[in-house]
Design a protein around this motif. Structure first.
Motif, PDB file in Angstrom:
ATOM      1  N   UNK A  46       0.821  -1.194   0.000  1.00 48.58           N
ATOM      2  CA  UNK A  46       0.000   0.000   0.000  1.00 48.58           C
ATOM      3  C   UNK A  46       0.861   1.251   0.000  1.00 48.58           C
ATOM      4  N   UNK A  47       0.216   2.388   0.191  1.00 43.39           N
ATOM      5  CA  UNK A  47       0.919   3.660   0.139  1.00 43.39           C
ATOM      6  C   UNK A  47       2.004   3.746   1.209  1.00 43.39           C
ATOM      7  N   UNK A  48       1.744   3.165   2.377  1.00 39.66           N
ATOM      8  CA  UNK A  48       2.711   3.233   3.479  1.00 39.66           C
ATOM      9  C   UNK A  48       4.063   2.671   3.081  1.00 39.66           C
ATOM     10  N   UNK A  49       4.053   1.580   2.294  1.00 40.27           N
ATOM     11  CA  UNK A  49       5.294   0.894   1.944  1.00 40.27           C
ATOM     12  C   UNK A  49       5.792   1.225   0.539  1.00 40.27           C
ATOM     13  N   UNK A  50       4.931   1.802  -0.289  1.00 42.86           N
ATOM     14  CA  UNK A  50       5.344   2.073  -1.666  1.00 42.86           C
ATOM     15  C   UNK A  50       5.568   3.564  -1.918  1.00 42.86           C
ATOM     16  N   UNK A  51       5.000   4.397  -1.083  1.00 45.53           N
ATOM     17  CA  UNK A  51       5.106   5.833  -1.280  1.00 45.53           C
ATOM     18  C   UNK A  51       3.836   6.388  -1.895  1.00 45.53           C
ATOM     19  N   UNK A  52       3.568   7.663  -1.642  1.00 45.43           N
ATOM     20  CA  UNK A  52       2.371   8.293  -2.181  1.00 45.43           C
ATOM     21  C   UNK A  52       2.117   9.618  -1.485  1.00 45.43           C
ATOM     22  N   UNK A  71     -14.795  10.145  -8.811  1.00 47.98           N
ATOM     23  CA  UNK A  71     -14.174  11.274  -9.504  1.00 47.98           C
ATOM     24  C   UNK A  71     -12.704  11.027  -9.796  1.00 47.98           C
ATOM     25  N   UNK A  72     -12.045  10.231  -8.942  1.00 47.81           N
ATOM     26  CA  UNK A  72     -10.612   9.970  -9.112  1.00 47.81           C
ATOM     27  C   UNK A  72     -10.328   8.717  -9.931  1.00 47.81           C
ATOM     28  N   UNK A  73     -11.352   7.924 -10.223  1.00 48.19           N
ATOM     29  CA  UNK A  73     -11.163   6.726 -11.050  1.00 48.19           C
ATOM     30  C   UNK A  73     -10.730   7.139 -12.458  1.00 48.19           C
ATOM     31  N   UNK A  74      -9.845   6.356 -13.014  1.00 44.69           N
ATOM     32  CA  UNK A  74      -9.399   6.606 -14.373  1.00 44.69           C
ATOM     33  C   UNK A  74      -8.303   7.643 -14.511  1.00 44.69           C
ATOM     34  N   UNK A  75      -7.745   8.107 -13.381  1.00 45.32           N
ATOM     35  CA  UNK A  75      -6.675   9.103 -13.439  1.00 45.32           C
ATOM     36  C   UNK A  75      -5.293   8.467 -13.441  1.00 45.32           C
ATOM     37  N   UNK A  78      -2.263   4.155  -8.905  1.00 44.17           N
ATOM     38  CA  UNK A  78      -2.222   2.723  -8.593  1.00 44.17           C
ATOM     39  C   UNK A  78      -3.068   2.363  -7.380  1.00 44.17           C
ATOM     40  N   UNK A  79      -3.258   3.337  -6.495  1.00 44.91           N
ATOM     41  CA  UNK A  79      -3.973   3.036  -5.252  1.00 44.91           C
ATOM     42  C   UNK A  79      -4.600   4.321  -4.720  1.00 44.91           C
ATOM     43  N   UNK A  80      -5.892   4.287  -4.449  1.00 45.40           N
ATOM     44  CA  UNK A  80      -6.600   5.442  -3.905  1.00 45.40           C
ATOM     45  C   UNK A  80      -7.416   4.992  -2.709  1.00 45.40           C
ATOM     46  N   UNK A  81      -7.202   5.641  -1.583  1.00 46.22           N
ATOM     47  CA  UNK A  81      -7.944   5.332  -0.364  1.00 46.22           C
ATOM     48  C   UNK A  81      -8.535   6.630   0.192  1.00 46.22           C
ATOM     49  N   UNK A  82      -9.851   6.632   0.433  1.00 46.00           N
ATOM     50  CA  UNK A  82     -10.541   7.830   0.907  1.00 46.00           C
ATOM     51  C   UNK A  82     -11.306   7.490   2.175  1.00 46.00           C
ATOM     52  N   UNK A  99      -7.575  11.762   1.732  1.00 49.35           N
ATOM     53  CA  UNK A  99      -7.424  11.109   0.434  1.00 49.35           C
ATOM     54  C   UNK A  99      -5.969  10.669   0.304  1.00 49.35           C
ATOM     55  N   UNK A 100      -5.754   9.361   0.206  1.00 50.47           N
ATOM     56  CA  UNK A 100      -4.398   8.826   0.089  1.00 50.47           C
ATOM     57  C   UNK A 100      -4.232   8.251  -1.314  1.00 50.47           C
ATOM     58  N   UNK A 101      -3.229   8.738  -2.029  1.00 47.84           N
ATOM     59  CA  UNK A 101      -3.027   8.367  -3.425  1.00 47.84           C
ATOM     60  C   UNK A 101      -1.649   7.756  -3.586  1.00 47.84           C
ATOM     61  N   UNK A 102      -1.604   6.555  -4.137  1.00 50.94           N
ATOM     62  CA  UNK A 102      -0.343   5.894  -4.449  1.00 50.94           C
ATOM     63  C   UNK A 102      -0.011   6.045  -5.916  1.00 50.94           C
ATOM     64  N   UNK A 103       1.267   6.089  -6.223  1.00 49.43           N
ATOM     65  CA  UNK A 103       1.701   6.238  -7.611  1.00 49.43           C
ATOM     66  C   UNK A 103       2.661   5.120  -7.965  1.00 49.43           C
TER      67      UNK A 103
END
Length: 328
Positions: A46-52, A71-75, A78-82, A99-103
């Motif tokens: 997840x974002x904690x271990x991969x960055x975001x 609204x954030x789908x399709x952007x 790799x990982x979106x948590x709200x 809003x937590x976003x992973x890349x």
């Protein structure tokens, strides 16, 4: 007439060692498969271990998390948590979300251009939304979190080993630790096999599972030590069978009641806690199994001393575990 639900009869005569090699073999195969799945398939960090990037949003109107997520789908993230933040100090016109976003890029965080796109997308569904704060977790911090998580699990396991060693004998400590490693490896293997998100909440679930499993194991070991004192001439395998039968009702009741609560959370808790609850639920299952079939098998193979004394009583007659179960 009162109705009393019994999951396990008052007296059981189950031979838990009848299929010993089958149960131990199944555990060994499951452990090997879990290790191979973790090595070759890897974990879906997840974002904690991969960055975001973590964004704190505020709005003067109520919002729907589902609308934010859509609204954030399709952007291309790799990982979106709200998650919605609830605080008694918030007024009726203050609504906060995290809003937590992973890349997937090397930067490990959302770029300023992407951040502007996220803000524009959220304002399409909530024109009043604003970004109160933006924090990013880079690859170096994520790597440090991974090391810290591994150290936390290792420290908990070593602490349990030392406690049981001092509380009982070293054979019991080895049996408990083998059982705990069995639980950890199988839980991590399930996350690797099904590519479920693995983050800090999963580590918290692993540590909680360790506590649940060792608590159940200590109860069985404590009764085993009492029975070793009480039935000094009974074969060790028979004393173990007697002990597990005596504590079976408690073991099953604890596991079932815990599983009921976790199942409710799994179904109704939403995406935010689903990974944590699943890890806990799986941990309860494998922890109960390892207490009954793994820990005691290791102690049986290692053997224990039988020279304990209690109140100066001499050894009791050699009885069968079924007679002992009815006697206790």
């Amino acid at each position: 007439m009162a109705f009393r639900l019994k999951l396990v009869p008052d007296v059981t005569r189950i031979d838990f060692f009848r299929w010993q090699w089958l149960t131990v073999g199944a555990s060994a195969v499951a452990v090997v498969v879990s290790i191979l799945a973790t090595i070759f398939m890897g974990l879906n960090y997840g974002i904690d271990f991969r960055g975001g990037t973590t964004i704190r949003t505020e709005s003067t109107t109520a919002f729907d998390i589902g609308d934010y997520r859509q609204a954030l789908d399709g952007m291309g993230f790799s990982d979106v948590s709200i998650t919605e933040v609830f605080d008694p100090s918030f007024g009726a016109d203050r609504h906060v979300a995290m809003v937590r976003i992973g890349t997937t890029d090397e930067a490990g965080s959302v770029s300023p251009e992407q951040l502007a796109e996220v803000e524009a997308a959220l304002q399409q569904v909530d024109p009043q939304v604003t970004f109160a704060s933006v924090e990013s977790v880079g690859p170096k911090v994520s790597a440090e979190l991974i090391r810290t998580a591994i150290m936390a699990v290792a420290a908990a396991t070593v602490g349990i080993l030392l406690y049981i060693w001092l509380r009982f004998e070293w054979q019991f400590a080895v049996g408990a630790v083998v059982s705990l490693l069995h639980d950890i490896i199988l839980t991590v293997g399930v996350f690797a096999l099904f590519q479920m998100k693995f983050d800090l909440t999963t580590i918290a679930a692993l540590l909680t599972t360790l506590g649940f499993s060792v608590n159940d194991t200590v109860v069985v070991f404590d009764r085993l030590r009492e029975n070793l004192i009480k039935f000094k001439t009974m074969k060790l395998i028979d004393v173990m069978n007697l002990t597990v039968n005596e504590t079976l009702s408690r073991t099953v009741m604890t596991a079932v009641t815990t599983a009921i609560a976790l199942t409710a959370m799994l179904v109704l808790g939403g995406d935010v806690v689903r990974g944590f609850v699943f890890a806990m639920l799986w941990g309860v299952f494998v922890g109960t199994y390892s207490t009954v079939y793994v820990a005691k098998s290791v102690v049986l193979w290692l053997g224990v001393k039988r020279d304990w004394s209690k109140d100066g009583d001499g050894p009791k007659k050699n009885v069968s575990p079924f007679e002992g179960a009815e006697e206790v």
